[in-house]
Design a protein around this motif. Structure first.
Motif, PDB file in Angstrom:
ATOM      1  N   VAL A   1       0.123  -2.629  11.698  1.00  0.00           N
ATOM      2  CA  VAL A   1       0.371  -1.329  12.333  1.00  0.00           C
ATOM      3  C   VAL A   1       1.529  -0.623  11.625  1.00  0.00           C
ATOM      4  O   VAL A   1       1.460   0.580  11.353  1.00  0.00           O
ATOM      5  CB  VAL A   1       0.662  -1.493  13.841  1.00  0.00           C
ATOM      6  CG1 VAL A   1       1.110  -0.177  14.465  1.00  0.00           C
ATOM      7  CG2 VAL A   1      -0.562  -2.033  14.574  1.00  0.00           C
ATOM      8  N   LEU A   2       2.584  -1.345  11.301  1.00  0.00           N
ATOM      9  CA  LEU A   2       3.722  -0.751  10.587  1.00  0.00           C
ATOM     10  C   LEU A   2       3.311  -0.285   9.189  1.00  0.00           C
ATOM     11  O   LEU A   2       3.710   0.807   8.752  1.00  0.00           O
ATOM     12  CB  LEU A   2       4.868  -1.767  10.496  1.00  0.00           C
ATOM     13  CG  LEU A   2       6.143  -1.267   9.832  1.00  0.00           C
ATOM     14  CD1 LEU A   2       6.735  -0.086  10.597  1.00  0.00           C
ATOM     15  CD2 LEU A   2       7.164  -2.400   9.743  1.00  0.00           C
ATOM     16  N   LEU A   3       2.505  -1.075   8.516  1.00  0.00           N
ATOM     17  CA  LEU A   3       2.002  -0.689   7.194  1.00  0.00           C
ATOM     18  C   LEU A   3       1.225   0.621   7.287  1.00  0.00           C
ATOM     19  O   LEU A   3       1.423   1.535   6.478  1.00  0.00           O
ATOM     20  CB  LEU A   3       1.113  -1.808   6.632  1.00  0.00           C
ATOM     21  CG  LEU A   3       0.535  -1.620   5.240  1.00  0.00           C
ATOM     22  CD1 LEU A   3       1.634  -1.621   4.189  1.00  0.00           C
ATOM     23  CD2 LEU A   3      -0.476  -2.718   4.946  1.00  0.00           C
ATOM     24  N   ALA A   4       0.351   0.726   8.291  1.00  0.00           N
ATOM     25  CA  ALA A   4      -0.426   1.960   8.484  1.00  0.00           C
ATOM     26  C   ALA A   4       0.495   3.126   8.840  1.00  0.00           C
ATOM     27  O   ALA A   4       0.338   4.233   8.333  1.00  0.00           O
ATOM     28  CB  ALA A   4      -1.487   1.748   9.569  1.00  0.00           C
ATOM     29  N   HIS A   5       1.470   2.878   9.713  1.00  0.00           N
ATOM     30  CA  HIS A   5       2.410   3.931  10.123  1.00  0.00           C
ATOM     31  C   HIS A   5       3.169   4.477   8.917  1.00  0.00           C
ATOM     32  O   HIS A   5       3.375   5.689   8.785  1.00  0.00           O
ATOM     33  CB  HIS A   5       3.379   3.382  11.167  1.00  0.00           C
ATOM     34  CG  HIS A   5       4.318   4.414  11.698  1.00  0.00           C
ATOM     35  ND1 HIS A   5       5.551   4.647  11.133  1.00  0.00           N
ATOM     36  CD2 HIS A   5       4.197   5.290  12.718  1.00  0.00           C
ATOM     37  CE1 HIS A   5       6.156   5.616  11.789  1.00  0.00           C
ATOM     38  NE2 HIS A   5       5.349   6.024  12.763  1.00  0.00           N
ATOM     39  N   ASN A   6       3.587   3.588   8.034  1.00  0.00           N
ATOM     40  CA  ASN A   6       4.325   4.003   6.843  1.00  0.00           C
ATOM     41  C   ASN A   6       3.429   4.705   5.820  1.00  0.00           C
ATOM     42  O   ASN A   6       3.926   5.284   4.860  1.00  0.00           O
ATOM     43  CB  ASN A   6       5.017   2.806   6.192  1.00  0.00           C
ATOM     44  CG  ASN A   6       6.161   2.292   7.043  1.00  0.00           C
ATOM     45  OD1 ASN A   6       6.734   3.023   7.848  1.00  0.00           O
ATOM     46  ND2 ASN A   6       6.481   1.020   6.897  1.00  0.00           N
ATOM     47  N   ALA A   7       2.100   4.640   6.034  1.00  0.00           N
ATOM     48  CA  ALA A   7       1.160   5.255   5.097  1.00  0.00           C
ATOM     49  C   ALA A   7       0.536   6.537   5.648  1.00  0.00           C
ATOM     50  O   ALA A   7      -0.462   7.008   5.113  1.00  0.00           O
ATOM     51  CB  ALA A   7       0.076   4.254   4.728  1.00  0.00           C
ATOM     52  N   VAL A   8       1.108   7.121   6.694  1.00  0.00           N
ATOM     53  CA  VAL A   8       0.590   8.399   7.191  1.00  0.00           C
ATOM     54  C   VAL A   8       0.687   9.416   6.062  1.00  0.00           C
ATOM     55  O   VAL A   8       1.719   9.539   5.404  1.00  0.00           O
ATOM     56  CB  VAL A   8       1.355   8.880   8.449  1.00  0.00           C
ATOM     57  CG1 VAL A   8       0.996  10.319   8.791  1.00  0.00           C
ATOM     58  CG2 VAL A   8       1.071   7.969   9.626  1.00  0.00           C
ATOM     59  N   GLY A   9      -0.436  10.118   5.792  1.00  0.00           N
ATOM     60  CA  GLY A   9      -0.489  11.065   4.689  1.00  0.00           C
ATOM     61  C   GLY A   9      -0.908  10.438   3.373  1.00  0.00           C
ATOM     62  O   GLY A   9      -1.000  11.124   2.363  1.00  0.00           O
ATOM     63  N   HIS A  10      -1.183   9.137   3.396  1.00  0.00           N
ATOM     64  CA  HIS A  10      -1.598   8.439   2.180  1.00  0.00           C
ATOM     65  C   HIS A  10      -3.100   8.168   2.212  1.00  0.00           C
ATOM     66  O   HIS A  10      -3.688   7.974   3.266  1.00  0.00           O
ATOM     67  CB  HIS A  10      -0.881   7.097   2.048  1.00  0.00           C
ATOM     68  CG  HIS A  10       0.566   7.223   1.707  1.00  0.00           C
ATOM     69  ND1 HIS A  10       1.221   6.278   0.954  1.00  0.00           N
ATOM     70  CD2 HIS A  10       1.491   8.173   1.991  1.00  0.00           C
ATOM     71  CE1 HIS A  10       2.487   6.637   0.805  1.00  0.00           C
ATOM     72  NE2 HIS A  10       2.673   7.782   1.432  1.00  0.00           N
ATOM     73  N   LYS A  11      -3.684   8.136   1.017  1.00  0.00           N
ATOM     74  CA  LYS A  11      -5.065   7.679   0.880  1.00  0.00           C
ATOM     75  C   LYS A  11      -5.064   6.162   1.020  1.00  0.00           C
ATOM     76  O   LYS A  11      -4.191   5.486   0.460  1.00  0.00           O
ATOM     77  CB  LYS A  11      -5.635   8.072  -0.487  1.00  0.00           C
ATOM     78  CG  LYS A  11      -5.821   9.553  -0.656  1.00  0.00           C
ATOM     79  CD  LYS A  11      -6.410   9.859  -2.025  1.00  0.00           C
ATOM     80  CE  LYS A  11      -6.613  11.349  -2.188  1.00  0.00           C
ATOM     81  NZ  LYS A  11      -7.239  11.677  -3.481  1.00  0.00           N
ATOM     82  N   VAL A  12      -6.022   5.654   1.781  1.00  0.00           N
ATOM     83  CA  VAL A  12      -6.096   4.215   2.026  1.00  0.00           C
ATOM     84  C   VAL A  12      -7.551   3.758   2.013  1.00  0.00           C
ATOM     85  O   VAL A  12      -8.471   4.564   2.136  1.00  0.00           O
ATOM     86  CB  VAL A  12      -5.465   3.831   3.386  1.00  0.00           C
ATOM     87  CG1 VAL A  12      -3.981   4.137   3.419  1.00  0.00           C
ATOM     88  CG2 VAL A  12      -6.184   4.502   4.537  1.00  0.00           C
ATOM     89  N   VAL A  13      -7.715   2.462   1.874  1.00  0.00           N
ATOM     90  CA  VAL A  13      -8.992   1.803   2.135  1.00  0.00           C
ATOM     91  C   VAL A  13      -8.703   0.788   3.225  1.00  0.00           C
ATOM     92  O   VAL A  13      -7.793  -0.038   3.093  1.00  0.00           O
ATOM     93  CB  VAL A  13      -9.561   1.107   0.888  1.00  0.00           C
ATOM     94  CG1 VAL A  13     -10.842   0.347   1.239  1.00  0.00           C
ATOM     95  CG2 VAL A  13      -9.828   2.106  -0.216  1.00  0.00           C
ATOM     96  N   ILE A  14      -9.446   0.893   4.315  1.00  0.00           N
ATOM     97  CA  ILE A  14      -9.235   0.008   5.458  1.00  0.00           C
ATOM     98  C   ILE A  14     -10.455  -0.886   5.625  1.00  0.00           C
ATOM     99  O   ILE A  14     -11.595  -0.408   5.601  1.00  0.00           O
ATOM    100  CB  ILE A  14      -8.977   0.820   6.742  1.00  0.00           C
ATOM    101  CG1 ILE A  14      -7.622   1.520   6.632  1.00  0.00           C
ATOM    102  CG2 ILE A  14      -9.024  -0.066   7.974  1.00  0.00           C
ATOM    103  CD1 ILE A  14      -7.231   2.334   7.838  1.00  0.00           C
ATOM    104  N   LYS A  15     -10.197  -2.167   5.772  1.00  0.00           N
ATOM    105  CA  LYS A  15     -11.273  -3.125   6.055  1.00  0.00           C
ATOM    106  C   LYS A  15     -11.354  -3.266   7.571  1.00  0.00           C
ATOM    107  O   LYS A  15     -10.351  -3.589   8.222  1.00  0.00           O
ATOM    108  CB  LYS A  15     -10.961  -4.478   5.414  1.00  0.00           C
ATOM    109  CG  LYS A  15     -12.021  -5.525   5.674  1.00  0.00           C
ATOM    110  CD  LYS A  15     -11.638  -6.846   5.017  1.00  0.00           C
ATOM    111  CE  LYS A  15     -12.678  -7.898   5.258  1.00  0.00           C
ATOM    112  NZ  LYS A  15     -12.313  -9.175   4.619  1.00  0.00           N
ATOM    113  N   VAL A  16     -12.534  -2.991   8.131  1.00  0.00           N
ATOM    114  CA  VAL A  16     -12.735  -3.138   9.572  1.00  0.00           C
ATOM    115  C   VAL A  16     -13.820  -4.174   9.828  1.00  0.00           C
ATOM    116  O   VAL A  16     -14.769  -4.305   9.053  1.00  0.00           O
ATOM    117  CB  VAL A  16     -13.109  -1.808  10.275  1.00  0.00           C
ATOM    118  CG1 VAL A  16     -11.987  -0.808  10.185  1.00  0.00           C
ATOM    119  CG2 VAL A  16     -14.382  -1.225   9.734  1.00  0.00           C
TER     120      VAL A  16
END
Length: 190
Positions: free
Chosen positions: A118-133
Protein backbone atom coordinates in the motif's frame (compact mmCIF):
# COMPACT_ATOMS: atom_id res chain seq x y z
CA UNK A 1 -10.05 -36.74 18.07
CA UNK A 2 -7.35 -38.35 15.94
CA UNK A 3 -4.00 -39.49 17.26
CA UNK A 4 -1.05 -37.43 16.17
CA UNK A 5 2.57 -38.57 16.09
CA UNK A 6 5.76 -37.21 14.56
CA UNK A 7 7.54 -39.53 12.14
CA UNK A 8 11.09 -40.60 12.96
CA UNK A 9 12.39 -38.35 10.19
CA UNK A 10 10.52 -35.31 11.55
CA UNK A 11 11.77 -36.07 15.07
CA UNK A 12 15.36 -36.22 13.84
CA UNK A 13 14.97 -32.93 11.97
CA UNK A 14 13.45 -31.29 15.06
CA UNK A 15 16.36 -32.44 17.19
CA UNK A 16 18.96 -31.21 14.67
CA UNK A 17 17.19 -27.86 14.42
CA UNK A 18 17.01 -27.60 18.23
CA UNK A 19 20.75 -28.28 18.48
CA UNK A 20 21.47 -25.59 15.88
CA UNK A 21 19.23 -23.13 17.74
CA UNK A 22 21.05 -23.83 21.03
CA UNK A 23 24.42 -23.15 19.40
CA UNK A 24 27.84 -24.40 20.51
CA UNK A 25 27.33 -23.19 24.09
CA UNK A 26 23.83 -24.72 24.34
CA UNK A 27 23.04 -27.07 27.18
CA UNK A 28 20.92 -30.22 27.20
CA UNK A 29 18.21 -28.11 28.84
CA UNK A 30 18.38 -25.54 26.02
CA UNK A 31 18.00 -28.27 23.42
CA UNK A 32 15.02 -29.83 25.25
CA UNK A 33 13.36 -26.42 25.45
CA UNK A 34 13.92 -25.86 21.74
CA UNK A 35 12.51 -29.31 20.91
CA UNK A 36 9.37 -28.47 22.90
CA UNK A 37 8.98 -25.11 21.09
CA UNK A 38 9.42 -26.64 17.64
CA UNK A 39 7.10 -29.56 18.44
CA UNK A 40 4.43 -27.11 19.60
CA UNK A 41 4.84 -25.10 16.40
CA UNK A 42 4.47 -28.29 14.33
CA UNK A 43 1.41 -29.64 16.12
CA UNK A 44 -1.72 -29.60 13.93
CA UNK A 45 -3.58 -27.26 16.30
CA UNK A 46 -0.87 -24.64 16.68
CA UNK A 47 -1.44 -21.03 15.66
CA UNK A 48 1.37 -21.31 13.11
CA UNK A 49 -0.21 -24.34 11.45
CA UNK A 50 -3.54 -22.53 11.25
CA UNK A 51 -1.72 -19.81 9.29
CA UNK A 52 -0.95 -22.45 6.66
CA UNK A 53 -4.65 -23.38 6.52
CA UNK A 54 -5.55 -19.74 5.90
CA UNK A 55 -2.84 -19.35 3.26
CA UNK A 56 -3.90 -22.55 1.47
CA UNK A 57 -7.53 -21.38 1.47
CA UNK A 58 -6.47 -18.01 0.01
CA UNK A 59 -4.27 -19.59 -2.66
CA UNK A 60 -7.02 -22.04 -3.63
CA UNK A 61 -9.50 -19.17 -4.06
CA UNK A 62 -7.37 -17.61 -6.82
CA UNK A 63 -8.77 -18.46 -10.23
CA UNK A 64 -5.99 -16.74 -12.19
CA UNK A 65 -3.66 -13.76 -12.23
CA UNK A 66 -3.89 -10.72 -14.45
CA UNK A 67 -1.64 -7.73 -15.12
CA UNK A 68 -3.09 -4.21 -15.30
CA UNK A 69 -1.11 -1.28 -16.73
CA UNK A 70 -2.04 2.26 -15.91
CA UNK A 71 -1.35 5.37 -13.85
CA UNK A 72 -2.18 5.44 -10.15
CA UNK A 73 -4.67 8.22 -9.40
CA UNK A 74 -5.53 7.51 -5.78
CA UNK A 75 -4.60 5.21 -2.89
CA UNK A 76 -6.40 4.83 0.42
CA UNK A 77 -7.37 2.33 3.13
CA UNK A 78 -10.97 1.16 3.42
CA UNK A 79 -12.14 1.85 6.96
CA UNK A 80 -14.54 -1.11 6.99
CA UNK A 81 -12.11 -3.83 5.87
CA UNK A 82 -8.61 -2.32 6.29
CA UNK A 83 -7.86 -3.19 2.67
CA UNK A 84 -5.78 -0.89 0.54
CA UNK A 85 -7.70 0.65 -2.38
CA UNK A 86 -5.95 1.70 -5.58
CA UNK A 87 -7.63 3.58 -8.42
CA UNK A 88 -5.83 3.47 -11.77
CA UNK A 89 -6.26 5.37 -15.01
CA UNK A 90 -6.14 2.76 -17.77
CA UNK A 91 -7.23 2.48 -21.38
CA UNK A 92 -11.02 2.45 -21.81
CA UNK A 93 -12.39 -1.07 -22.22
CA UNK A 94 -15.72 -2.85 -22.39
CA UNK A 95 -15.44 -3.60 -18.66
CA UNK A 96 -14.29 -0.06 -17.81
CA UNK A 97 -15.49 2.39 -20.46
CA UNK A 98 -14.26 5.34 -18.37
CA UNK A 99 -10.71 3.91 -18.39
CA UNK A 100 -10.46 3.44 -14.63
CA UNK A 101 -9.68 0.31 -12.64
CA UNK A 102 -10.45 -0.20 -8.97
CA UNK A 103 -8.38 -2.84 -7.14
CA UNK A 104 -7.95 -3.75 -3.49
CA UNK A 105 -5.14 -5.32 -1.54
CA UNK A 106 -5.48 -8.06 1.03
CA UNK A 107 -6.40 -6.90 4.54
CA UNK A 108 -3.53 -4.74 5.74
CA UNK A 109 -3.94 -5.00 9.53
CA UNK A 110 -0.82 -6.55 11.02
CA UNK A 111 0.42 -7.69 7.60
CA UNK A 112 3.71 -5.90 6.89
CA UNK A 113 3.92 -7.13 3.27
CA UNK A 114 0.49 -5.68 2.45
CA UNK A 115 1.26 -2.47 4.33
CA UNK A 116 4.48 -2.13 2.30
CA UNK A 117 2.53 -2.72 -0.93
CA UNK A 118 0.00 0.00 0.00
CA UNK A 119 2.86 2.41 0.82
CA UNK A 120 4.59 1.54 -2.46
CA UNK A 121 1.37 2.33 -4.35
CA UNK A 122 0.82 5.53 -2.34
CA UNK A 123 4.32 6.73 -3.19
CA UNK A 124 3.60 6.00 -6.88
CA UNK A 125 0.53 8.23 -7.29
CA UNK A 126 0.94 9.86 -10.71
CA UNK A 127 3.29 7.12 -11.87
CA UNK A 128 2.81 4.55 -14.60
CA UNK A 129 2.66 1.09 -13.06
CA UNK A 130 1.99 -2.54 -13.82
CA UNK A 131 -0.06 -4.21 -11.12
CA UNK A 132 -0.41 -7.96 -10.71
CA UNK A 133 -3.88 -8.86 -9.43
CA UNK A 134 -5.31 -12.21 -8.40
CA UNK A 135 -8.86 -12.87 -9.51
CA UNK A 136 -10.21 -14.42 -6.31
CA UNK A 137 -13.58 -16.06 -5.88
CA UNK A 138 -15.74 -14.18 -3.41
CA UNK A 139 -17.18 -16.10 -0.49
CA UNK A 140 -20.85 -17.05 -1.01
CA UNK A 141 -20.92 -15.57 -4.51
CA UNK A 142 -20.07 -16.35 -8.12
CA UNK A 143 -18.38 -12.96 -8.40
CA UNK A 144 -14.65 -12.40 -8.40
CA UNK A 145 -12.65 -9.68 -6.76
CA UNK A 146 -9.35 -8.24 -8.02
CA UNK A 147 -6.74 -8.38 -5.28
CA UNK A 148 -3.46 -6.56 -5.81
CA UNK A 149 -0.46 -8.84 -5.19
CA UNK A 150 2.49 -6.95 -6.63
CA UNK A 151 3.39 -3.74 -8.42
CA UNK A 152 6.13 -2.43 -10.68
CA UNK A 153 6.66 1.34 -10.77
CA UNK A 154 7.59 2.53 -14.26
CA UNK A 155 8.13 6.18 -13.38
CA UNK A 156 6.15 9.39 -13.49
CA UNK A 157 3.39 9.69 -16.10
CA UNK A 158 4.49 12.93 -17.78
CA UNK A 159 1.09 13.36 -19.47
CA UNK A 160 -0.54 13.63 -16.04
CA UNK A 161 2.27 15.25 -14.07
CA UNK A 162 0.59 18.66 -13.77
CA UNK A 163 -2.96 17.33 -13.25
CA UNK A 164 -4.92 16.93 -10.02
CA UNK A 165 -5.16 13.12 -10.02
CA UNK A 166 -8.04 13.09 -7.53
CA UNK A 167 -10.12 15.23 -9.89
CA UNK A 168 -9.77 12.65 -12.68
CA UNK A 169 -11.66 9.96 -10.76
CA UNK A 170 -15.16 9.11 -11.97
CA UNK A 171 -16.89 8.90 -8.57
CA UNK A 172 -20.19 8.00 -10.28
CA UNK A 173 -18.74 4.77 -11.64
CA UNK A 174 -20.80 1.89 -10.21
CA UNK A 175 -17.67 0.14 -8.91
CA UNK A 176 -16.65 3.21 -6.94
CA UNK A 177 -19.97 4.59 -5.81
CA UNK A 178 -20.40 2.23 -2.85
CA UNK A 179 -16.81 2.70 -1.77
CA UNK A 180 -16.98 6.50 -2.08
CA UNK A 181 -20.16 6.59 0.05
CA UNK A 182 -18.38 4.55 2.72
CA UNK A 183 -15.37 6.84 2.46
CA UNK A 184 -17.43 10.04 2.77
CA UNK A 185 -19.44 8.57 5.67
CA UNK A 186 -16.30 7.64 7.57
CA UNK A 187 -14.75 11.07 6.94
CA UNK A 188 -17.85 12.84 8.28
CA UNK A 189 -17.55 10.86 11.54
CA UNK A 190 -14.01 12.09 12.16
Amino acid sequence: MSDFAFSTEVRQNVILTAIQMAGPEGTQSDIKGNVAKIANYLSPNSMLMSNFDQLEKQVNSVEKFKFISGTILYVDIETTSSRGVVILKTQPSQRNPNGQEFVRTDISNENPEVQDLVLLAHNAVGHKVVIKVALENMTNSDNKVRVMKDMEDRGEDLELSSVNHFGLIDWNNSKMIGWSRLKRASESQV
